[in-house]
Design an enzyme around this catalytic site. Sequence first.
Site, PDB file in Angstrom:
ATOM      1  CD  GLU A  42      28.073  -6.577  12.530  1.00  0.00           C
ATOM      2  OE1 GLU A  42      28.624  -7.692  12.443  1.00  0.00           O
ATOM      3  OE2 GLU A  42      28.332  -5.748  13.408  1.00  0.00           O
ATOM      4  N   GLY A 130      23.052 -16.928  22.103  1.00  0.00           N
ATOM      5  CA  GLY A 130      21.993 -16.229  21.376  1.00  0.00           C
ATOM      6  C   GLY A 130      22.083 -14.727  21.486  1.00  0.00           C
ATOM      7  CB  ALA A 131      24.003 -12.469  23.501  1.00  0.00           C
ATOM      8  CB  SER A 134      30.911 -15.500  18.195  1.00  0.00           C
ATOM      9  OG  SER A 134      30.587 -15.039  16.960  1.00  0.00           O
ATOM     10  CB  SER A 135      27.995 -18.944  22.343  1.00  0.00           C
ATOM     11  OG  SER A 135      26.825 -19.061  21.571  1.00  0.00           O
ATOM     12  CB  SER A 136      28.217 -21.049  17.250  1.00  0.00           C
ATOM     13  OG  SER A 136      27.880 -19.780  16.832  1.00  0.00           O
ATOM     14  CG  ASP A 182      31.326 -14.780  14.063  1.00  0.00           C
ATOM     15  OD1 ASP A 182      31.601 -13.600  13.774  1.00  0.00           O
ATOM     16  OD2 ASP A 182      30.167 -15.236  14.034  1.00  0.00           O
ATOM     17  CE1 TYR A 231      25.106 -13.693   8.943  1.00  0.00           C
ATOM     18  CE2 TYR A 231      25.185 -15.655   7.567  1.00  0.00           C
ATOM     19  CZ  TYR A 231      25.819 -14.611   8.189  1.00  0.00           C
ATOM     20  OH  TYR A 231      27.183 -14.452   8.037  1.00  0.00           O
TER      21      TYR A 231
HETATM   22  C1  GLA Z   1      27.179 -13.530  12.153  1.00  0.00           C
HETATM   23  C2  GLA Z   1      28.083 -14.386  11.266  1.00  0.00           C
HETATM   24  C3  GLA Z   1      29.313 -13.616  10.805  1.00  0.00           C
HETATM   25  C4  GLA Z   1      28.936 -12.264  10.195  1.00  0.00           C
HETATM   26  C5  GLA Z   1      27.962 -11.513  11.116  1.00  0.00           C
HETATM   27  C6  GLA Z   1      27.431 -10.242  10.501  1.00  0.00           C
HETATM   28  O1  GLA Z   1      27.838 -13.255  13.343  1.00  0.00           O
HETATM   29  O2  GLA Z   1      28.498 -15.539  11.970  1.00  0.00           O
HETATM   30  O3  GLA Z   1      30.046 -14.382   9.888  1.00  0.00           O
HETATM   31  O4  GLA Z   1      28.401 -12.401   8.915  1.00  0.00           O
HETATM   32  O5  GLA Z   1      26.849 -12.320  11.487  1.00  0.00           O
HETATM   33  O6  GLA Z   1      28.446  -9.325  10.320  1.00  0.00           O
END
Ligand code: GLA
Length: 406
Positions: A42, A130-131, A134-136, A182, A231
């Site tokens: 992560e 928003g969970a 990675s819906s984006s 993602d 972030y």
């Molecule tokens: C989000 C970002 C990823 C990654 C994670 C943390 O999901 O889109 O690129 O940095 O956070 O691991």
Amino acid sequence: MLCSCKQACMNKAHELLTSFKARFGTGASVYRAPGRVNLIGEHTDYNDGYVLPAAIGFSCWVGIAPRDDHKLVLYSKNFGEAREAYLNQLGVRGVGHWADYPLGVAWALQEAGYRLRGANIYIAGDVPVGAGLSSSAAIEVSTGYALLSLLTAAQAIDRTKLALLCQRAENEYVGMRCGIMDQFVSCQGQAGHALFLDCRSLEYRALKLPPQVRLVICNTMVKHKLQAGEYNVRRAECEEAVRKLASALPGTRSLRDVTMEQLMQHRGLLSDTLYRRSRHVITENERVKEVADAFETGRMERLREVMAASHRSLRDDYEVSCRELDAMVEIAGRQQGVYGARMTGGGFGGCTINFVDVEHAVEFQRRVAAEYESTIGLRPDIYICEASQGAELAEAMAENLPKVTH
Ligand code: GLA
């Protein structure tokens, strides 16, 4: 290649075709791209490190048919809203709207030299928004894949290049400085496997998930506002740590290049915060390798401590956890049949990932839901998942297509 999730996938594709026809009056081709869950690694991707994500069964679905002008006409089922834009008037920056994602991808593809065609596009996603799943990336990759499929055969699409362009769309057009994880796994995911990805070289290998393990995702149902801003702050902190360390360690390009011994030796160059941020990234990279090794050798008993250490490091050193995530992990740790649990994704809410023995998965789901609800006062969604395939064609072009003139 046709979709691997068979019946459910075919049903979704047909549903989408029906909606497409009702809206645009023609047939379409349907593509899907999945969300993801990160097993470990992560905040390492933008530090050139290692990650271990898997694509999941939740996806974004895109129906597409070419138009004979240079317009993209988008409709989002989730938002119940249409948007249109000319391909030569996309601007260079989004406006804080859902359409920024598909339009950003069209922008990035054109920047890379693709001469896109106008298209009608119908978008419907089932990745929880928003969970932290990675819906984006799912909407970016599915639209990118669909747009490219109008130009070239699906097999000819360079998936790694598409992932990089989707990341560029998110970094520059949407304005979120995410890493590559993602989009990469949404493009390259393999059913039944996690991907061990080196985010510097983009080399990867698919790791078969042990058959006795289920990936159980627990959604805390909270998303704290800090998320996006913090972030980018974390990213900037890592970059600052690299600049400072590079003064003593020439050739250091990212935290990937620094060992724990070197970090300790040059600790004096960093503030306490930068030291802890760096320690998280360096130790997390080692943990990714350990989890990959445990999967490959079947030594599942090692997972518990490694996953717990990852969570602690994210909570204390990287400071991206929150009360709800900590509670969810703590509750999971008390259940039977759990090989390991930790927060997953960017943090400040979202989900935890749990490796749970197949025999215990349903009971785990029931008990964790009840205990979390009585502790936090929110009823969590808990998904028992399988690793799925990356972006793919779900249904080939159907009848009644408009005639395209060049
Ligand atoms: C989000 C970002 C990823 C990654 C994670 C943390 O999901 O889109 O690129 O940095 O956070 O691991």
